[in-house]
Every structure is written in C-alpha cells, then in structure tokens.
Design an enzyme around this catalytic site. Structure first.
Site, short mmCIF file in Angstrom:
data_model
loop_
_atom_site.label_atom_id
_atom_site.label_comp_id
_atom_site.label_asym_id
_atom_site.label_seq_id
_atom_site.Cartn_x
_atom_site.Cartn_y
_atom_site.Cartn_z
N ASP A 81 0.85 -1.20 0.00
CA ASP A 81 0.00 0.00 0.00
C ASP A 81 0.88 1.25 0.00
OD1 ASP A 81 -2.39 1.45 0.23
OD2 ASP A 81 -2.36 1.41 2.43
N SER A 213 -12.82 4.28 4.73
CA SER A 213 -13.40 3.91 6.03
C SER A 213 -14.68 4.68 6.28
CB SER A 213 -12.39 4.18 7.16
OG SER A 213 -11.45 3.13 7.23
P1 13P Z 1 -8.90 4.95 5.51
O1 13P Z 1 -8.03 5.86 6.29
O2 13P Z 1 -10.19 5.61 5.13
O3 13P Z 1 -9.14 3.65 6.17
O4 13P Z 1 -8.15 4.65 4.11
C1 13P Z 1 -7.19 3.62 4.03
C2 13P Z 1 -6.40 3.66 2.77
O5 13P Z 1 -6.71 4.34 1.82
C3 13P Z 1 -5.21 2.81 2.72
O6 13P Z 1 -4.49 2.98 1.56
O1 G3H Z 2 -3.27 5.17 3.61
C1 G3H Z 2 -2.59 4.80 4.56
C2 G3H Z 2 -2.97 3.58 5.31
O2 G3H Z 2 -4.05 3.84 6.17
C3 G3H Z 2 -1.78 2.99 6.02
O3 G3H Z 2 -1.45 3.71 7.16
O4 G3H Z 2 0.95 4.17 6.78
O5 G3H Z 2 -0.03 4.32 9.08
O6 G3H Z 2 0.29 2.10 7.98
P1 G3H Z 2 0.05 3.57 7.79
ZN ZN Z 3 -4.56 5.00 0.81
#
Ligand code: 13P
Ligand code: G3H
Ligand code: ZN
Length: 319
Positions: A81, A213
């Site tokens: 991600d 979310s």
């Molecule tokens: P949220 O913060 O809305 O859960 O989004 C998560 C996200 O986009 C991770 O890449």
């Molecule tokens: O978009 C970001 C995700 O919510 C991941 O969050 O970088 O704190 O793991 P993080």
């Molecule tokens: Zn994201």
C-alpha cells in the site's frame, strides 16, 4: 491461495468491489481471514511501508503464509500500500507480493508516468499487478500530509492518458474521499459524477478508492465513553455507497482506519472494565472476534460476500 490482484479484478469488475484491508499484526491477520471466510469473500491484504517496518518486513510475510495454511479456502492478493519506488522494487523482488502500489501522485504528471512505468516493467515481468495513483486525496498517509486546499480530484482525460502511457493495471483516483478518521464534516461524499466520467473514458479498467473507512459513529462514541478523545461528528464514507461505486468500475476499496477504531474500542473498553487486568490475550481474543465481525459486515456492503467460489473458479481457470 495468493493470486495477482488483476485476477480478482477480472471477476469483480462492475459487479462488486474487493475489500482491501491493512494489517500490522497477527490479531488483524486472524480477524481478517476469519471474517473473509465467514462471509465467503475474496479480499486484498494491504501492507504499508509503516507496517513493513513496524517489526520486520519478514514478520508480516510469515504471518500471512501461516494464515494461508490455517485458512486454505482463502483467496486473496498481497498488496504493498502506498509504495515509493524503492519499496515497490523490494516487494517485486521479494517473490511474495502479488500486487504493488506505486504512489508517485505527488510528482508532476510526466514524472509520475516515468516512475510508474519503471515499476510496471519490473512487476509485469513477474506477473505482479500494479496500482498507480493520479490526483491528490486529503488527509495523512505514511509521512505525507495533504491539506484540504491542495486536494485535487482526478481529471478523467489525464487518467486516460496516464493509463495509456504508464501501462498500470489499476488506478487510484481522487474522488472526494480522504485518509484517516476525519473525512467529511457535512454532507459531502464520493463524487459519483467524477467516477462516471473516468469510467466512460476507461471502460473495463479497474479503479481504486482510497480513504474509504466509514468511521462508524457508535464506534467513536464507545471509544470516547471509555476515555478516548476522538472528535465526534466527523464522518467517513457511507458504506451504502460502496456498491454503487463498484458498479462504476471501482474494484478495490481501501479500509484501514475503521479497523484501528475497532482495536481502540476493544482495548479501551476492556481495560476500563477490568482495571486490574494486564494480560494481552483477553482483549486480543475479543479484538480478533470483533474484527472478523466487522470485516464480514464490510464484505456484505462491498458485495464481495458470497463471491469466493466464483472468484476462485475464475482464478483457477486463468492459471
Ligand atoms: P482509511 O483511512 O479511510 O481507512 O483509508 C485507508 C487507505 O486508503 C489505505 O491505503
Ligand atoms: O493510507 C494509509 C494507510 O491507512 C496505512 O497507514 O501508513 O499508518 O500504515 P500507515
Ligand atoms: Zn490510501
């Protein structure tokens, strides 16, 4: 069974969206797998750069390999991600990830294309799916914070050109959502007109929605009643909008913050109600059960619940 995200998208496109859930530890992994098996849903596990360095990147890989054995029925992609070029290359070379995101959206268009193309070339040589990003979401992700005034929705013509030039497999578009627990203060939401315009120019091409979310208000209230100080009234994405977005080509819907809220509520309530307790396992067990319940409920909204068998048949046929 780990499959390329592309294979999951082929089955989902226009019908439902895959939940893409971030994990950092074994409790989240157990809850995620249980919830997806209970709801019979294919899914995407997301690992952020922060999650990879929380302990050691090999720790999460080992947890996922173990979960794959414990739940042999499960069908999922393992996805990086918000990767930068170095992290994406590392994941491509690891032999474990079946999907990576290269997030060069903070660069100018040509530079975003050039970086994405380098990742696409390396990833496709190993049958790994590549998600890129165009446009600017609000909120905080990794170490980058984007102010509301700098948020810019993805331009459909640019999206078409970007996909053509970069060769990416899916595109994260800025369509009104933002990362974190504070998304909308009023009645805002997904810009469906923008999604429609993008789909019209890129029919059949998988789109991705970050910042999805729902920030359930009862969750926020329970956290605050147990000593938390989260701002009440701020809203997330209405989960009833997941499926309409999926019908417009949004194949992957990212959910992380909601899982953190479940974790926070369970632990705050447990230690409020059991002040002399100091054992990590009782709240950990409650969290795994509650997270599984949460995941299963999201999969129903996403339309991915009940799609496991069909998606698996498609994955096996396309091997
Ligand atoms: P949220 O913060 O809305 O859960 O989004 C998560 C996200 O986009 C991770 O890449
Ligand atoms: O978009 C970001 C995700 O919510 C991941 O969050 O970088 O704190 O793991 P993080
Ligand atoms: Zn994201």
């Amino acid at each position: 069974m780990i499959v390329p995200a592309r294979t999951l998208f082929e089955h989902a496109y226009g019908k439902y969206a895959l939940g893409a859930y971030n994990i950092n530890n074994l409790e989240q992994a157990m809850g995620l797998f249980r919830g997806c098996i209970e709801s019979q849903a294919p899914f995407i596990i997301q690992i952020s750069k922060g999650a990879r360095s929380y302990t050691d990147k090999s720790m999460l890989e080992a947890i996922i390999r173990a979960a794959d054995q414990i739940f042999p029925e499960a069908l999922f992609a393992v996805h990086l991600d918000h990767g930068d070029e170095a992290a994406a290359m590392d994941c491509i070379n690891s032999g474990f990830y079946s999907s990576v995101m290269i997030d060069a959206s903070h660069h100018a268009f040509a530079e975003n294309v050039a970086i994405t193309k380098r990742i696409v070339d390396a990833a496709h040589a190993k049958n790994i799916t590549v998600e890129a990003e165009l446009g600017m979401l609000g909120g905080v992700e990794e170490d980058i914070s984007v102010d509301e005034k700098n948020v810019c929705l993805t331009d459909p013509e640019e999206a078409l050109e970007f996909v053509k030039q970069s060769g990416c497999d899916s595109l994260a578009c800025a369509i009104g959502t933002s990362h974190g627990a504070y998304k909308f203060s009023g009645g805002q939401g997904i810009h469906f007109d923008r999604v429609t315009a993008i789909q019209n120019l890129l029919p059949g091409f998988p789109l991705v929605m970050h910042g999805s979310s729902s920030v359930p208000q009862d969750e926020v209230q329970r956290i605050n009643a147990a000593g938390g100080e989260l701002k009440e009234g701020a809203k997330g994405v209405d989960p009833e909008q997941y499926l309409p977005a999926a019908k417009l080509g949004v194949c992957k819907i990212n959910i992380d913050t909601d899982g953190r809220l479940v974790w926070c509520r369970v632990h705050r309530e447990h230690f409020r109600d059991n002040p002399s307790d100091f054992d990590l396992r009782p709240p950990g067990k409650i969290f795994m059960a509650e997270y599984a319940k949460f995941i299963a409920s999201r999969n129903v909204y996403l339309g991915s619940a009940g799609q496991l068998e069909g998606s698996k048949a498609h994955a096996l046929a396309s091997k």
